[in-house]
Scaffold this motif. Structure first.
Motif, PDB file in Angstrom:
ATOM      1  N   ARG A  82       0.840  -1.193   0.000  1.00 31.65           N
ATOM      2  CA  ARG A  82       0.000   0.000   0.000  1.00 31.65           C
ATOM      3  C   ARG A  82       0.877   1.245   0.000  1.00 31.65           C
ATOM      4  NH1 ARG A  82      -1.986  -2.333   4.551  1.00 31.65           N
ATOM      5  NH2 ARG A  82      -1.603  -0.419   5.721  1.00 31.65           N
ATOM      6  N   PRO A  83       0.340   2.377  -0.399  1.00 34.85           N
ATOM      7  CA  PRO A  83       1.129   3.610  -0.363  1.00 34.85           C
ATOM      8  C   PRO A  83       1.603   3.926   1.053  1.00 34.85           C
ATOM      9  CG  PRO A  83      -0.878   3.919  -1.643  1.00 34.85           C
ATOM     10  CD  PRO A  83      -1.009   2.586  -0.966  1.00 34.85           C
ATOM     11  N   ALA A  84       2.745   4.575   1.153  1.00 34.27           N
ATOM     12  CA  ALA A  84       3.285   5.003   2.445  1.00 34.27           C
ATOM     13  C   ALA A  84       3.963   6.347   2.251  1.00 34.27           C
ATOM     14  CB  ALA A  84       4.281   3.982   2.981  1.00 34.27           C
ATOM     15  N   SER A  85       3.805   7.238   3.227  1.00 33.52           N
ATOM     16  CA  SER A  85       4.345   8.585   3.085  1.00 33.52           C
ATOM     17  C   SER A  85       5.556   8.846   3.964  1.00 33.52           C
ATOM     18  CB  SER A  85       3.254   9.619   3.420  1.00 33.52           C
ATOM     19  OG  SER A  85       2.798   9.429   4.748  1.00 33.52           O
ATOM     20  N   GLY A  86       6.034   7.850   4.679  1.00 39.44           N
ATOM     21  CA  GLY A  86       7.195   8.066   5.535  1.00 39.44           C
ATOM     22  C   GLY A  86       7.480   6.840   6.377  1.00 39.44           C
ATOM     23  N   ILE A  87       8.497   6.949   7.214  1.00 39.25           N
ATOM     24  CA  ILE A  87       8.925   5.806   8.023  1.00 39.25           C
ATOM     25  C   ILE A  87       7.801   5.291   8.913  1.00 39.25           C
ATOM     26  CG2 ILE A  87      10.483   5.100   9.890  1.00 39.25           C
ATOM     27  CD1 ILE A  87      12.614   6.874   8.694  1.00 39.25           C
ATOM     28  N   ALA A  88       7.021   6.198   9.506  1.00 40.09           N
ATOM     29  CA  ALA A  88       5.948   5.766  10.407  1.00 40.09           C
ATOM     30  C   ALA A  88       4.943   4.873   9.691  1.00 40.09           C
ATOM     31  CB  ALA A  88       5.247   6.972  11.011  1.00 40.09           C
ATOM     32  N   ASP A  89       4.604   5.221   8.442  1.00 40.31           N
ATOM     33  CA  ASP A  89       3.677   4.389   7.664  1.00 40.31           C
ATOM     34  C   ASP A  89       4.286   3.017   7.375  1.00 40.31           C
ATOM     35  OD1 ASP A  89       1.786   6.359   7.630  1.00 40.31           O
ATOM     36  OD2 ASP A  89       2.090   6.947   5.536  1.00 40.31           O
ATOM     37  N   TYR A  90       5.542   3.024   6.991  1.00 39.95           N
ATOM     38  CA  TYR A  90       6.212   1.753   6.702  1.00 39.95           C
ATOM     39  C   TYR A  90       6.283   0.871   7.946  1.00 39.95           C
ATOM     40  CZ  TYR A  90       7.753   3.300   2.057  1.00 39.95           C
ATOM     41  OH  TYR A  90       7.796   3.720   0.753  1.00 39.95           O
ATOM     42  N   VAL A  91       6.551   1.501   9.079  1.00 41.82           N
ATOM     43  CA  VAL A  91       6.644   0.758  10.337  1.00 41.82           C
ATOM     44  C   VAL A  91       5.312   0.079  10.655  1.00 41.82           C
ATOM     45  CG1 VAL A  91       6.780   1.086  12.833  1.00 41.82           C
ATOM     46  CG2 VAL A  91       8.553   2.040  11.361  1.00 41.82           C
ATOM     47  N   ALA A  92       4.208   0.806  10.471  1.00 40.36           N
ATOM     48  CA  ALA A  92       2.885   0.233  10.726  1.00 40.36           C
ATOM     49  C   ALA A  92       2.627  -0.953   9.805  1.00 40.36           C
ATOM     50  CB  ALA A  92       1.809   1.303  10.540  1.00 40.36           C
ATOM     51  N   GLN A  93       3.047  -0.832   8.552  1.00 40.81           N
ATOM     52  CA  GLN A  93       2.861  -1.932   7.613  1.00 40.81           C
ATOM     53  C   GLN A  93       3.786  -3.105   7.937  1.00 40.81           C
ATOM     54  OE1 GLN A  93       2.646  -0.760   3.449  1.00 40.81           O
ATOM     55  NE2 GLN A  93       1.698   1.200   3.997  1.00 40.81           N
ATOM     56  N   ASP A  94       4.970  -2.810   8.495  1.00 45.63           N
ATOM     57  CA  ASP A  94       5.852  -3.883   8.976  1.00 45.63           C
ATOM     58  C   ASP A  94       5.133  -4.776   9.976  1.00 45.63           C
ATOM     59  OD1 ASP A  94       8.165  -3.338   7.553  1.00 45.63           O
ATOM     60  OD2 ASP A  94       9.059  -2.103   9.120  1.00 45.63           O
ATOM     61  N   VAL A  95       4.441  -4.130  10.917  1.00 43.16           N
ATOM     62  CA  VAL A  95       3.759  -4.880  11.975  1.00 43.16           C
ATOM     63  C   VAL A  95       2.640  -5.729  11.379  1.00 43.16           C
ATOM     64  CG1 VAL A  95       2.409  -4.711  14.089  1.00 43.16           C
ATOM     65  CG2 VAL A  95       4.348  -3.168  13.727  1.00 43.16           C
ATOM     66  N   GLU A  96       1.878  -5.151  10.466  1.00 38.31           N
ATOM     67  CA  GLU A  96       0.786  -5.896   9.828  1.00 38.31           C
ATOM     68  C   GLU A  96       1.332  -7.110   9.073  1.00 38.31           C
ATOM     69  OE1 GLU A  96      -1.585  -3.420   7.335  1.00 38.31           O
ATOM     70  OE2 GLU A  96      -1.765  -1.822   8.831  1.00 38.31           O
ATOM     71  N   LEU A  97       2.421  -6.899   8.350  1.00 40.41           N
ATOM     72  CA  LEU A  97       2.999  -7.996   7.579  1.00 40.41           C
ATOM     73  C   LEU A  97       3.534  -9.089   8.505  1.00 40.41           C
ATOM     74  CD1 LEU A  97       3.666  -8.987   4.728  1.00 40.41           C
ATOM     75  CD2 LEU A  97       5.880  -7.851   4.938  1.00 40.41           C
TER      76      LEU A  97
ATOM     77  N   PRO B  99      16.260  -0.756  16.178  1.00 38.03           N
ATOM     78  CA  PRO B  99      15.020  -0.151  16.681  1.00 38.03           C
ATOM     79  C   PRO B  99      14.270   0.605  15.586  1.00 38.03           C
ATOM     80  CG  PRO B  99      16.870   1.233  17.277  1.00 38.03           C
ATOM     81  CD  PRO B  99      17.446   0.047  16.547  1.00 38.03           C
ATOM     82  N   GLN B 100      13.709  -0.129  14.634  1.00 35.02           N
ATOM     83  CA  GLN B 100      13.024   0.485  13.501  1.00 35.02           C
ATOM     84  C   GLN B 100      11.900   1.428  13.930  1.00 35.02           C
ATOM     85  OE1 GLN B 100      12.975  -0.324   9.495  1.00 35.02           O
ATOM     86  NE2 GLN B 100      12.593   1.740  10.237  1.00 35.02           N
TER      87      GLN B 100
ATOM     88  N   ARG C 299      12.066  -7.783  -0.592  1.00 37.91           N
ATOM     89  CA  ARG C 299      10.663  -8.219  -0.686  1.00 37.91           C
ATOM     90  C   ARG C 299       9.964  -8.161   0.663  1.00 37.91           C
ATOM     91  NH1 ARG C 299      10.695 -12.901  -5.412  1.00 37.91           N
ATOM     92  NH2 ARG C 299      12.262 -11.852  -6.671  1.00 37.91           N
ATOM     93  N   ASP C 300       9.941  -6.966   1.219  1.00 36.75           N
ATOM     94  CA  ASP C 300       9.285  -6.759   2.504  1.00 36.75           C
ATOM     95  C   ASP C 300       8.169  -5.734   2.343  1.00 36.75           C
ATOM     96  OD1 ASP C 300      10.672  -4.359   2.242  1.00 36.75           O
ATOM     97  OD2 ASP C 300      12.239  -4.932   3.658  1.00 36.75           O
ATOM     98  N   SER C 301       7.694  -5.179   3.441  1.00 39.61           N
ATOM     99  CA  SER C 301       6.586  -4.219   3.335  1.00 39.61           C
ATOM    100  C   SER C 301       7.035  -2.901   2.709  1.00 39.61           C
ATOM    101  CB  SER C 301       5.986  -3.961   4.721  1.00 39.61           C
ATOM    102  OG  SER C 301       6.914  -3.314   5.555  1.00 39.61           O
ATOM    103  N   TRP C 302       8.329  -2.651   2.699  1.00 36.77           N
ATOM    104  CA  TRP C 302       8.844  -1.403   2.138  1.00 36.77           C
ATOM    105  C   TRP C 302       8.919  -1.459   0.615  1.00 36.77           C
ATOM    106  CZ3 TRP C 302      11.615   2.572   5.203  1.00 36.77           C
ATOM    107  CH2 TRP C 302      11.424   2.408   6.582  1.00 36.77           C
TER     108      TRP C 302
END
Length: 449
Positions: free
Chosen positions: A126-141, A205-206, A353-356
């Motif tokens: 999904r689209p992400a606008s910064g590290i915080a968005d990517y971090v949230a998607q990391d957790v979901e993945l 500490p991502q 091949r991760d959430s990023w």
């Protein structure tokens, strides 16, 4: 090394990145032809040492190979996992290289194997606008994965071995959302691959050190339990918004537990340079020279030559290493200029091949190719230097001996079909054989478990 009877193709020029004529110019040629007096390990000497230990030396001869693409083939004699300059004893095991080029195995100085979906089902990002968005998607993945970290990490890390990687600095997320699952999973994969891959683990500490309560305690626990080799950090100003607090905490843990530091620094401009100065100051104050790395360092490429020279001198003085993943022509580190000041610079894969990102393959020969592409190199020497950064550069960052075919060097190398090293960097041929410590660990692009 001993000459072989047959003689395939010729060798081209050697090593350097654009604009640095004396960078390591003689490395490849000297490595293929010269032997340092102090490092010679002959079969007789090794056998004598082994006999005193109650065992025989293990000798393997890799016949008919061309180190660095040399015109004349040779035999590589390996005794107890190291290159020897002596003759092979009668009855030694022989592996035929078939005239292939022998090249030093690669080192991935920056990768995130805990995040990967490698070997699993396709994931739509999904689209992400910064590290915080990517971090949230990391957790979901992470929560959606049916395979544990250890299994996914092992799949990616063994694939990297099959592509010629001998060493890897693996960053594993540490946060309340995961606890130490990432670190422990990568550690389990490391143990399974100990015969084929040298791995250092960074507790990363991502989610931020200060902005996410509970992270600092997890970092301390990881260091105290001896699971990790280094403590990480991330953008002390731009993301954590706590420059002194984060750096004091990270460096304090490293100092107390005798581990290293490897900090992600994406901040550009003055934010990035303030963090760099803080890192240099703490490295000096705690006598941690040689134990600190800064990754990405996007604040350096935009500096004037004078500004770059000043910070590079400080980095060289404190022996602070840097890593780049060559993401673009504007963000790749000025490797040649940094090396003029003795700064160790390695190359890495980053996320695979991760959430990023859906991209990445943990193939460091491909990453050397990317480094050449984004820096617009054309000359043989420049292409050779891209490979050197992906091998000896990463080894310098990790503190590994160069796998340069000199007597006494680790017998870590890959065999490929090709004409010369520059052509190999461009064409990225299949790794027909991967050798680690004198043992064949992969053939025809497949890892041998």
């Amino acid at each position: 090394m001993r000459p072989s009877p047959s003689t395939p193709a010729a060798l081209s020029r050697r090593t350097m990145l654009a604009g640095a004529a004396a960078l390591a110019g003689a490395t490849a040629t000297a490595a293929a032809t010269a032997a340092p007096a102090q490092a010679a390990v002959t079969p007789a000497a090794a056998a004598d040492t082994s006999a005193r230990a109650g065992r025989r030396a293990k000798t393997v001869v890799f016949r008919n190979v061309r180190p660095f693409g040399a015109a004349k083939p040779t035999d590589l004699v390996v005794v107890d996992g190291r290159i020897s300059d002596g003759p092979a004893p009668h009855g030694a095991k022989v592996v035929d290289g078939g005239g292939r080029i022998a090249l030093p195995s690669l080192v991935d100085a920056h990768i995130h194997p805990d995040k990967t979906t490698w070997g699993g089902s396709w994931v739509s990002r999904r689209p992400a606008s910064g590290i915080a968005d990517y971090v949230a998607q990391d957790v979901e993945l992470f929560r959606s994965q049916r395979r544990p970290v250890a299994e996914r990490a092992y799949g990616l890390m063994s694939h990297a071995v099959a592509r010629g990687t001998r060493g890897m600095r693996a960053h594993a997320d540490v946060a309340p959302a995961y606890g130490l699952a990432g670190v422990e999973g990568v550690a389990e994969a490391r143990e399974r691959l100990r015969h084929a891959l040298d791995v250092q683990i960074v507790a990363f500490p991502q989610h931020g050190v200060i902005r996410t309560p509970g992270t600092a305690a997890l970092l301390e626990k990881a260091a105290r339990e001896g699971v990790i080799d280094m403590i990480g950090g991330i953008d002390p100003i731009g993301f954590d918004q706590a420059l002194d607090e984060q750096l004091d905490l990270v460096f304090g843990i490293a100092d107390r537990h005798g581990v290293g530091v490897d900090i992600h620094l994406h901040d550009r401009g003055e934010k990035g340079m303030l963090a760099m100065r803080g890192i240099v100051e703490r490295t000096r104050a705690l006598s941690l020279a040689g134990k600190v790395t800064v990754s990405h360092v996007f604040c350096l490429p935009g500096l004037t030559d004078r500004e770059l020279g000043s910070i590079a001198a400080d980095l060289g003085e404190q022996d602070i290493a840097l890593t780049t993943v060559a993401p673009s022509d504007s963000l790749v580190l000025p490797i040649a200029r940094l090396r003029e000041h003795g700064v160790r610079v390695g190359l890495g894969s980053d996320g695979v091949r991760d959430s990023w990102s859906p991209f990445g393959d943990a193939d460091m020969m491909h990453r050397a190719h990317i480094l050449g592409w984004v820096t617009d190199v054309r000359l043989d020497d420049e292409l050779n230097e891209c490979y050197r950064v992906a091998t000896h550069g990463g080894a310098d960052v990790m503190g590994l001996a160069h796998a340069d075919f000199r007597p006494g060097a680790p017998a870590d190398f890959v065999l490929v079909r090709g004409e010369c090293l520059p052509q190999v960097v461009v064409d990225m041929p299949r790794r027909d054989m991967v050798v680690h410590g004198g043992v064949v660990v992969a053939r025809d692009g497949e890892f041998l478990a």
